[in-house]
Scaffold this active site. Structure first.
Site, PDB file in Angstrom:
ATOM      1  CE  LYS A 204       4.207  25.973  16.353  1.00 49.80           C
ATOM      2  NZ  LYS A 204       5.524  25.351  16.709  1.00 49.80           N
ATOM      3  CD  GLU A 280       5.660  25.948   0.895  1.00 49.90           C
ATOM      4  OE1 GLU A 280       5.547  24.796   0.424  1.00 49.90           O
ATOM      5  OE2 GLU A 280       6.560  26.278   1.683  1.00 49.90           O
ATOM      6  CB  CYS A 314       8.121  21.852   0.507  1.00 50.57           C
ATOM      7  SG  CYS A 314       8.588  23.586   0.284  1.00 50.57           S
ATOM      8  CD  GLU A 411       6.763  16.874   1.357  1.00 50.47           C
ATOM      9  OE1 GLU A 411       7.284  17.896   0.891  1.00 50.47           O
ATOM     10  OE2 GLU A 411       5.827  16.899   2.181  1.00 50.47           O
TER      11      GLU A 411
END
Length: 513
Positions: A204, A280, A314, A411
């Site tokens: 996906k 992750e 990231c 983040e």
């Protein structure tokens, strides 16, 4: 900065920015917009579609089939049939590797078209996308193609009259859920080791950037990957993604994305068939610059570590810690360097930074910039949106940042750098580790003893010394703490797609044990 459609069959005037000028290019026809199930492109069962948009303008690129639970069921059924009764897991590893090499050839042969698609869908600078995103994708395929016939078990030294060995068997049907910031790279970070291991899969892609995954599915069929081995379901996380994570006939899930969604993936696994999960997730990585560092190198690394891919990474080192003796020199050089940074149309070769991926991410980044201003951080450069259309943001550098500020803890996933001071090695080790994340870190110093101490003290999946974003197919990639677990590169990436089985038989009248 501007972009205007000329109405001449897809040819577009792209690359206008504050410096003037532009480039003309023919954007590729969007050929694949349907789900890919069992070797064929098909409409969603519901008939529904969703729009993928050009982040340069907000205009619609194409309408894409919107997969849901029913479509996931069909894809998993095809993948299960291909695994239980098909050729792929029963092929010699060398044959799987040969097909994967042909797959890599096709990616390289269509590199220009794929580059344009990726740049268009994700807002990435075209020149970088060709080398980094598409080039890395082909490299990953070739690396794991070479691994396909090198998956070995072990001979066990049993302590009694038995002999034993281990088998490393393909897990079965893998659910692979990939992010929007590096669609091509992350597709093959997961698909390539899964193929090498002999798994079948349901992929996906992110709803924000679905285009390249559908092209990759087409090339897989052309390369000779059997029907049902790779299935691609475009759609949304709460529907298609959730259906994959909770499916009773999916044997494992590998997910890259936010920590919040990673929790949901684990919960879905626990509530269904306890499938293994590899995650992750997010990061808030530190870049630590000591006063003996080469200041020009330090500035170059900090810019790359924060503004590469418009900060949508990231691994971004958005916490830059500077020892007091280098702080002022660094800040001055950084401010000077950022004056030549160009934000604009990603198809213009002069541009360093394109638009954020969509309106939602654009607004999220701007909200964090506002937080920083309200909390008392000083804006050295940037701090505002730019351009008349699209989702462009000036690269923003904050000074006088405190560790307890929101911009230093959360983040941001955008072009925002936070500068902070430190005095001693002990102090900066504590600051670097004072985060719920543990994905990456960078250290800039000429002192090997300091470098060694830092690399052993920082709790992160990778620590770079005097470099950053030094990625390679043979270098393990993955985090610790709330950055997740499991690896998406190197031979370690095979582990999540393989189950270890012990086989033991008695040994009678053996002359030795």
């Amino acid at each position: 900065m501007a972009s205007e459609r000329n109405g001449d069959g897809g040819k577009e005037r792209a690359g206008e920015n504050g410096n003037g000028g532009g480039v003309s290019l023919e954007l590729p026809e969007i050929r694949y917009t349907k789900l890919f199930i069992n070797g064929a492109f098909v409409d969603a069962v519901s008939g529904k579609t969703f729009e993928t948009r050009d982040p340069r303008t907000g205009d619609v690129i194409a309408s894409i089939a919107e997969g849901d639970k029913e479509d996931v069921d069909l894809a998993v059924k095809a993948a299960r049939e291909a695994f239980d009764h098909g050729k792929w897991p029963r092929m010699p590893g060398s044959e799987r590797g040969r097909i994967m090499m042909k797959y890599a050839d096709l990616v390289e042969q269509h590199a220009e078209e794929l580059t344009l698609l990726e740049s268009l869908d994700a807002g990435k600078p075209r020149t970088v996308t060709r080398v980094v995103d598409i080039g890395t994708s082909a490299t990953s395929l070739r690396y794991f193609a070479g691994a396909a016939d090198k998956i070995h078990g072990e001979t066990l030294k049993m302590s009694t009259q038995f002999q034993g060995h281990t088998l490393r068997e393909p897990m079965g049907v893998a659910g692979l859920i990939i992010p929007w910031n590096f669609p091509a790279i992350m597709f093959f970070c997961k698909v390539a080791p899964a193929l090498a291991a002999g798994c079948t899969m349901v992929v996906k892609p992110a709803e924000q950037t679905p285009l390249s995954a559908l092209y990759f599915a087409h090339f897989a069929k052309q390369a000779g990957v059997p029907d049902g081995v790779i299935n691609v379901i475009t759609g949304f996380g709460p529907t298609a993604g959730a259906a994959i994570a909770s499916h009773m006939d999916v044997d494992m899930v590998s997910f890259t994305g936010s920590t919040a969604v990673g929790r949901l993936i684990m919960e879905a696994s626990a509530r269904s068939n306890l499938k293994p999960v590899s995650l992750e997730l997010g990061g808030k990585s530190p870049l630590i610059i000591f006063e003996d560092a080469d200041v020009d190198l330090a500035v170059d690394l900090s810019i790359s570590a924060n503004f590469f891919n418009k900060g949508e990474a990231c691994l971004a080192a958005s916490r830059v810690y500077l020892q007091e003796g280098i702080y002022d020199r660094f800040v001055k050089k950084l401010a000077d360097r950022m004056e030549s940074w160009v934000v604009g149309d990603p198809f213009d070769p002069r541009v360093n930074q394109g638009p954020q991926v969509n309106k939602e991410q654009y607004e999220k980044v701007l909200s964090y910039i506002d937080h920083g201003k309200r909390e008392g951080a000083n804006v050295l450069t940037g701090g505002k949106p730019c351009g008349q259309r699209g989702y462009y943001i000036e690269p923003t550098v904050f000074t006088e940042v405190k560790d307890d500020m929101i911009i230093a803890k959360e983040e941001i996933f955008g072009p925002v750098m936070c500068l902070m001071k430190f005095r001693t090695v002990e102090e900066v080790i504590a600051k670097a580790n004072d985060t719920r994340y543990g994905l990456a870190a960078g250290v800039v110093t000429k002192d090997i003893d300091v470098a060694n101490r830092m690399t052993r003290s920082i709790r992160a999946g990778v620590v770079w010394v005097n470099c950053y974003f030094a990625m390679d197919a043979d270098c393990p990639f993955g985090g610790r703490k709330m950055s997740g677990f499991g690896k998406d590169a190197s031979m370690h990436a095979l582990d999540k797609f393989l189950a270890v089985k012990a086989v033991v038989t008695p040994v009678y009248d053996s002359p030795w044990l």
